[in-house]
Scaffold this motif. Structure first.
Motif, PDB file in Angstrom:
ATOM      1  N   ALA A  35       6.953  -5.007  -0.858  1.00  0.00           N
ATOM      2  CA  ALA A  35       6.422  -5.680  -2.087  1.00  0.00           C
ATOM      3  C   ALA A  35       5.018  -5.544  -2.309  1.00  0.00           C
ATOM      4  N   ASN A  36       4.251  -4.973  -1.166  1.00  0.00           N
ATOM      5  CA  ASN A  36       2.872  -5.168  -1.291  1.00  0.00           C
ATOM      6  C   ASN A  36       2.205  -3.928  -1.934  1.00  0.00           C
ATOM      7  N   ARG A  37       3.118  -2.711  -2.271  1.00  0.00           N
ATOM      8  CA  ARG A  37       2.495  -2.033  -3.275  1.00  0.00           C
ATOM      9  C   ARG A  37       3.460  -1.107  -3.944  1.00  0.00           C
ATOM     10  N   GLY A  38       3.065  -0.298  -5.015  1.00  0.00           N
ATOM     11  CA  GLY A  38       4.075   0.556  -5.391  1.00  0.00           C
ATOM     12  C   GLY A  38       5.051  -0.119  -6.282  1.00  0.00           C
ATOM     13  N   ILE A  39       6.328   0.108  -6.643  1.00  0.00           N
ATOM     14  CA  ILE A  39       7.203  -0.386  -7.442  1.00  0.00           C
ATOM     15  C   ILE A  39       7.703  -1.864  -6.983  1.00  0.00           C
ATOM     16  N   GLY A  40       7.477  -2.144  -5.901  1.00  0.00           N
ATOM     17  CA  GLY A  40       7.816  -3.477  -5.355  1.00  0.00           C
ATOM     18  C   GLY A  40       6.741  -4.226  -5.538  1.00  0.00           C
ATOM     19  N   ALA A  58       6.296  -7.714   3.319  1.00  0.00           N
ATOM     20  CA  ALA A  58       5.341  -6.712   3.703  1.00  0.00           C
ATOM     21  C   ALA A  58       5.512  -6.365   5.110  1.00  0.00           C
ATOM     22  N   ARG A  59       5.374  -5.446   5.544  1.00  0.00           N
ATOM     23  CA  ARG A  59       5.042  -5.372   6.924  1.00  0.00           C
ATOM     24  C   ARG A  59       4.042  -5.790   7.683  1.00  0.00           C
ATOM     25  N   ASN A  60       2.856  -6.088   6.721  1.00  0.00           N
ATOM     26  CA  ASN A  60       1.727  -6.533   7.145  1.00  0.00           C
ATOM     27  C   ASN A  60       1.078  -7.516   6.351  1.00  0.00           C
ATOM     28  N   LEU A  77       8.199  -8.453   7.058  1.00  0.00           N
ATOM     29  CA  LEU A  77       9.527  -7.930   7.226  1.00  0.00           C
ATOM     30  C   LEU A  77       9.268  -6.283   7.391  1.00  0.00           C
ATOM     31  N   ASP A  78       9.881  -5.872   8.674  1.00  0.00           N
ATOM     32  CA  ASP A  78       9.947  -4.314   8.899  1.00  0.00           C
ATOM     33  C   ASP A  78      11.525  -3.934   8.662  1.00  0.00           C
ATOM     34  N   VAL A  79      11.965  -3.276   7.747  1.00  0.00           N
ATOM     35  CA  VAL A  79      13.451  -3.293   7.574  1.00  0.00           C
ATOM     36  C   VAL A  79      14.322  -2.534   8.503  1.00  0.00           C
ATOM     37  N   ALA A  80      13.374  -1.550   9.436  1.00  0.00           N
ATOM     38  CA  ALA A  80      14.122  -0.902  10.341  1.00  0.00           C
ATOM     39  C   ALA A  80      14.047  -1.441  11.817  1.00  0.00           C
ATOM     40  N   ASN A 102      16.440  -4.676  -2.626  1.00  0.00           N
ATOM     41  CA  ASN A 102      15.954  -3.741  -1.639  1.00  0.00           C
ATOM     42  C   ASN A 102      15.262  -2.553  -1.926  1.00  0.00           C
ATOM     43  N   ASN A 103      13.936  -3.018  -1.886  1.00  0.00           N
ATOM     44  CA  ASN A 103      13.206  -1.880  -2.626  1.00  0.00           C
ATOM     45  C   ASN A 103      12.504  -1.053  -1.591  1.00  0.00           C
ATOM     46  N   ALA A 104      12.173  -1.301  -0.284  1.00  0.00           N
ATOM     47  CA  ALA A 104      11.475  -0.908   0.756  1.00  0.00           C
ATOM     48  C   ALA A 104      11.977   0.592   0.927  1.00  0.00           C
ATOM     49  N   ILE A 155      17.405  -0.145  -4.481  1.00  0.00           N
ATOM     50  CA  ILE A 155      16.436   0.759  -5.024  1.00  0.00           C
ATOM     51  C   ILE A 155      16.981   2.062  -4.409  1.00  0.00           C
ATOM     52  N   SER A 156      17.690   2.958  -5.174  1.00  0.00           N
ATOM     53  CA  SER A 156      18.111   4.295  -4.521  1.00  0.00           C
ATOM     54  C   SER A 156      17.504   5.408  -5.363  1.00  0.00           C
ATOM     55  N   SER A 157      18.060   6.294  -5.495  1.00  0.00           N
ATOM     56  CA  SER A 157      17.333   7.408  -6.344  1.00  0.00           C
ATOM     57  C   SER A 157      18.315   8.724  -6.904  1.00  0.00           C
ATOM     58  N   GLY A 171      16.414  15.301   4.400  1.00  0.00           N
ATOM     59  CA  GLY A 171      16.564  13.678   4.906  1.00  0.00           C
ATOM     60  C   GLY A 171      16.507  12.725   3.806  1.00  0.00           C
ATOM     61  N   TYR A 172      15.642  12.889   2.852  1.00  0.00           N
ATOM     62  CA  TYR A 172      15.526  11.863   1.867  1.00  0.00           C
ATOM     63  C   TYR A 172      16.861  11.692   1.148  1.00  0.00           C
ATOM     64  N   ARG A 173      17.094  12.876   0.463  1.00  0.00           N
ATOM     65  CA  ARG A 173      18.480  12.890  -0.146  1.00  0.00           C
ATOM     66  C   ARG A 173      19.538  12.497   0.371  1.00  0.00           C
ATOM     67  N   SER A 175      19.532  10.317   2.899  1.00  0.00           N
ATOM     68  CA  SER A 175      19.425   8.975   2.989  1.00  0.00           C
ATOM     69  C   SER A 175      20.004   8.036   1.928  1.00  0.00           C
ATOM     70  N   LYS A 176      19.546   8.566   0.679  1.00  0.00           N
ATOM     71  CA  LYS A 176      19.684   7.924  -0.443  1.00  0.00           C
ATOM     72  C   LYS A 176      21.509   8.217  -0.726  1.00  0.00           C
ATOM     73  N   SER A 177      22.113   9.138  -0.558  1.00  0.00           N
ATOM     74  CA  SER A 177      23.359   9.508  -0.651  1.00  0.00           C
ATOM     75  C   SER A 177      24.329   8.262   0.216  1.00  0.00           C
ATOM     76  N   TRP A 204      11.197   8.782 -12.075  1.00  0.00           N
ATOM     77  CA  TRP A 204      10.122   9.351 -11.055  1.00  0.00           C
ATOM     78  C   TRP A 204       8.934   8.747 -11.502  1.00  0.00           C
ATOM     79  N   VAL A 205       8.363   7.859 -10.748  1.00  0.00           N
ATOM     80  CA  VAL A 205       7.202   6.926 -10.571  1.00  0.00           C
ATOM     81  C   VAL A 205       6.148   7.242 -10.009  1.00  0.00           C
ATOM     82  N   GLN A 206       4.859   6.870 -10.669  1.00  0.00           N
ATOM     83  CA  GLN A 206       3.681   7.046 -10.167  1.00  0.00           C
ATOM     84  C   GLN A 206       3.048   6.095  -9.125  1.00  0.00           C
ATOM     85  N   THR A 207       3.522   6.480  -7.693  1.00  0.00           N
ATOM     86  CA  THR A 207       3.247   5.704  -6.707  1.00  0.00           C
ATOM     87  C   THR A 207       2.905   6.640  -5.600  1.00  0.00           C
ATOM     88  N   ARG A 208       2.644   6.039  -4.283  1.00  0.00           N
ATOM     89  CA  ARG A 208       2.298   6.982  -3.219  1.00  0.00           C
ATOM     90  C   ARG A 208       3.394   7.956  -2.979  1.00  0.00           C
TER      91      ARG A 208
HETATM   92  N1  LIG Z   1       8.369   6.715  -6.692  1.00  0.00           N
HETATM   93  C1  LIG Z   1       9.428   7.258  -7.085  1.00  0.00           C
HETATM   94  O1  LIG Z   1       9.371   8.284  -8.022  1.00  0.00           O
HETATM   95  C2  LIG Z   1      10.761   6.878  -6.642  1.00  0.00           C
HETATM   96  C3  LIG Z   1      11.961   7.601  -7.172  1.00  0.00           C
HETATM   97  C4  LIG Z   1      13.132   7.108  -6.678  1.00  0.00           C
HETATM   98  C5  LIG Z   1      13.446   6.267  -5.796  1.00  0.00           C
HETATM   99  N2  LIG Z   1      12.247   5.442  -5.470  1.00  0.00           N
HETATM  100  C6  LIG Z   1      12.445   4.534  -4.529  1.00  0.00           C
HETATM  101  O2  LIG Z   1      11.782   3.322  -4.821  1.00  0.00           O
HETATM  102  C7  LIG Z   1      11.366   2.591  -3.797  1.00  0.00           C
HETATM  103  C8  LIG Z   1       9.898   1.987  -3.744  1.00  0.00           C
HETATM  104  O3  LIG Z   1       9.358   3.407  -3.709  1.00  0.00           O
HETATM  105  P1  LIG Z   1       7.621   3.457  -4.148  1.00  0.00           P
HETATM  106  O4  LIG Z   1       7.739   4.794  -5.024  1.00  0.00           O
HETATM  107  O5  LIG Z   1       7.149   2.235  -4.619  1.00  0.00           O
HETATM  108  O6  LIG Z   1       7.042   3.985  -2.730  1.00  0.00           O
HETATM  109  P2  LIG Z   1       5.664   3.379  -2.015  1.00  0.00           P
HETATM  110  O7  LIG Z   1       4.520   3.185  -2.875  1.00  0.00           O
HETATM  111  O8  LIG Z   1       5.291   4.299  -1.013  1.00  0.00           O
HETATM  112  O9  LIG Z   1       6.188   2.040  -1.398  1.00  0.00           O
HETATM  113  C9  LIG Z   1       6.931   1.803  -0.387  1.00  0.00           C
HETATM  114  C10 LIG Z   1       7.051   0.434   0.050  1.00  0.00           C
HETATM  115  O10 LIG Z   1       8.044   0.547   1.222  1.00  0.00           O
HETATM  116  C11 LIG Z   1       7.357  -0.302   2.312  1.00  0.00           C
HETATM  117  N3  LIG Z   1       8.085   0.239   3.489  1.00  0.00           N
HETATM  118  C12 LIG Z   1       8.108   1.388   4.001  1.00  0.00           C
HETATM  119  N4  LIG Z   1       8.877   1.397   5.050  1.00  0.00           N
HETATM  120  C13 LIG Z   1       9.239   0.171   5.479  1.00  0.00           C
HETATM  121  C14 LIG Z   1       9.728  -0.673   6.406  1.00  0.00           C
HETATM  122  N5  LIG Z   1      10.333   0.149   7.587  1.00  0.00           N
HETATM  123  N6  LIG Z   1       9.959  -1.708   6.360  1.00  0.00           N
HETATM  124  C15 LIG Z   1       9.601  -2.537   5.084  1.00  0.00           C
HETATM  125  N7  LIG Z   1       8.802  -2.249   4.175  1.00  0.00           N
HETATM  126  C16 LIG Z   1       8.755  -0.678   4.275  1.00  0.00           C
HETATM  127  C17 LIG Z   1       5.885   0.068   2.083  1.00  0.00           C
HETATM  128  O11 LIG Z   1       5.238  -0.694   3.019  1.00  0.00           O
HETATM  129  P3  LIG Z   1       4.017  -0.173   3.874  1.00  0.00           P
HETATM  130  O12 LIG Z   1       2.892  -0.300   3.056  1.00  0.00           O
HETATM  131  O13 LIG Z   1       3.937  -0.926   4.939  1.00  0.00           O
HETATM  132  O14 LIG Z   1       4.268   1.272   4.208  1.00  0.00           O
HETATM  133  C18 LIG Z   1       5.673   0.067   0.664  1.00  0.00           C
HETATM  134  O15 LIG Z   1       5.747  -1.434   0.557  1.00  0.00           O
HETATM  135  C19 LIG Z   1      11.895   3.352  -2.374  1.00  0.00           C
HETATM  136  O16 LIG Z   1      13.066   2.916  -1.946  1.00  0.00           O
HETATM  137  C20 LIG Z   1      11.879   4.850  -3.019  1.00  0.00           C
HETATM  138  O17 LIG Z   1      12.678   5.535  -2.124  1.00  0.00           O
HETATM  139  C21 LIG Z   1      10.834   6.113  -5.666  1.00  0.00           C
END
Ligand SMILES: NC(=O)c1ccc[n+]([C@@H]2O[C@H](COP(=O)([O-])OP(=O)(O)OC[C@H]3O[C@@H](n4cnc5c(N)ncnc54)[C@H](OP(=O)(O)O)[C@@H]3O)[C@@H](O)[C@H]2O)c1
Length: 250
Positions: A35-40, A58-60, A77-80, A102-104, A155-157, A171-173, A175-177, A204-208
């Motif tokens: 939840a510290n950045r992006g969609i979360g 957040a991990r940190n 929380l580190d989900v891994a 479950n967004n991470a 949150i899948s894809s 890998g990414y594909r 993992s989401k399947s 498809w979202v504007q995040t890192r």
């Molecule tokens: N953006 C897209 O276009 C898109 C499309 C389809 C699906 N998604 C899915 O949407 C979700 C959020 O993605 P996003 O685009 O917001 O990505 P993001 O901006 O890269 O953010 C990812 C988040 O997950 C956290 N994270 C990564 N590894 C982790 C771990 N081991 N334990 C706990 N937290 C962890 C990150 O924390 P840190 O800051 O500590 O790294 C960050 O808060 C993901 O599941 C992604 O696969 C995104």
């Protein structure tokens, strides 16, 4: 979910002949991972704006200043990491949770071709994207059973759709399947406990992770997803939807 839950409360009051003014309990407790950045982070912002109590992980947490500004409760929380998941569950013992998101997630090793794919890194991607949501859901089952909402959103894809596979990103594909399959099994089992569990593609979202050239903003994605979540009921469990409520092919 929220609207449907409120509807059932009002229905009960109608049957019991209650005619006074009521202030229905519409606020829920929601936990969002990553939840510290992006969609979360945007999920937390919009849920807070709707008046809900939110636990953001957040991990940190010490570096999660934007998350802190939302007024959410911060949990590390580190989900891994199984120990981290256990510690989080201990910290939240006795806390009711209505909705778990479950967004991470990570893109992981983003090689487009098979020849470049590093399978050691693919293992990490599975650990975070596929097993992470399962670890967290398992650890928080008592909290979900104690809550009224009883809803889990993974949150899948669409990149996890075998039908929609446009190639590459092994890998990414995969993992989401795998997440989609795990959630289907989970949904079948948790239905008996009254829990609804779906997989949701945010667009498809504007995040890192999505990149600056992605199609939509986090605000659009999250507004859409929360509207979809709002309408969920037990009959939806196990479905694969996108942020506009469209059914996606497996
Ligand atoms: N953006 C897209 O276009 C898109 C499309 C389809 C699906 N998604 C899915 O949407 C979700 C959020 O993605 P996003 O685009 O917001 O990505 P993001 O901006 O890269 O953010 C990812 C988040 O997950 C956290 N994270 C990564 N590894 C982790 C771990 N081991 N334990 C706990 N937290 C962890 C990150 O924390 P840190 O800051 O500590 O790294 C960050 O808060 C993901 O599941 C992604 O696969 C995104």
């Amino acid at each position: 979910m929220f609207r449907k839950l409120l509807g059932s409360i009002l229905l009960v009051l109608t049957f019991t002949g209650f005619s006074g003014v009521i202030k229905a309990e519409t606020t829920m407790t929601v936990l969002v991972t990553g939840a510290n950045r992006g969609i979360g982070l945007e999920l937390v912002r919009q849920l807070r704006a709707q008046g809900h109590q939110v636990i953001g992980t957040a991990r940190n947490p010490a570096e999660a200043s934007e998350l802190k500004e939302t007024g959410a409760v911060l949990v590390s929380l580190d989900v891994a990491d199984s120990n981290s998941v256990r510690a989080m569950a201990e910290e939240l013992e006795g806390q009711k949770i209505d909705l778990l998101i479950n967004n991470a997630g990570i893109m992981g090793h983003s090689a487009k071709s098979f020849a470049e794919t590093d399978f050691d890194q693919v293992v990490t991607t599975f650990d975070v994207n596929s097993l992470g949501p399962m670890r967290v859901t398992q650890a928080l089952l008592p909290n979900l059973l104690a809550g009224k909402g009883k809803t889990v959103v993974q949150i899948s894809s669409t990149m996890g759709s075998i039908t929609n596979n446009g190639g590459g990103y092994y890998g990414y594909r995969a993992s989401k399947s795998a997440l989609n399959m795990l959630n289907k099994s989970l949904a079948l089992e948790l239905a008996d406990m009254g829990i609804t569990s779906i997989v949701l593609h945010p667009g498809w979202v504007q995040t890192r992770l999505g990149g600056a050239g992605a199609a939509i903003t986090t605000q659009e994605s999250v507004a859409g997803m929360l509207a979809v979540i709002d309408e969920l009921g037990p009959e939806d469990t196990g479905r694969f939807l996108d942020y506009q409520g469209k059914e996606l092919p497996w």
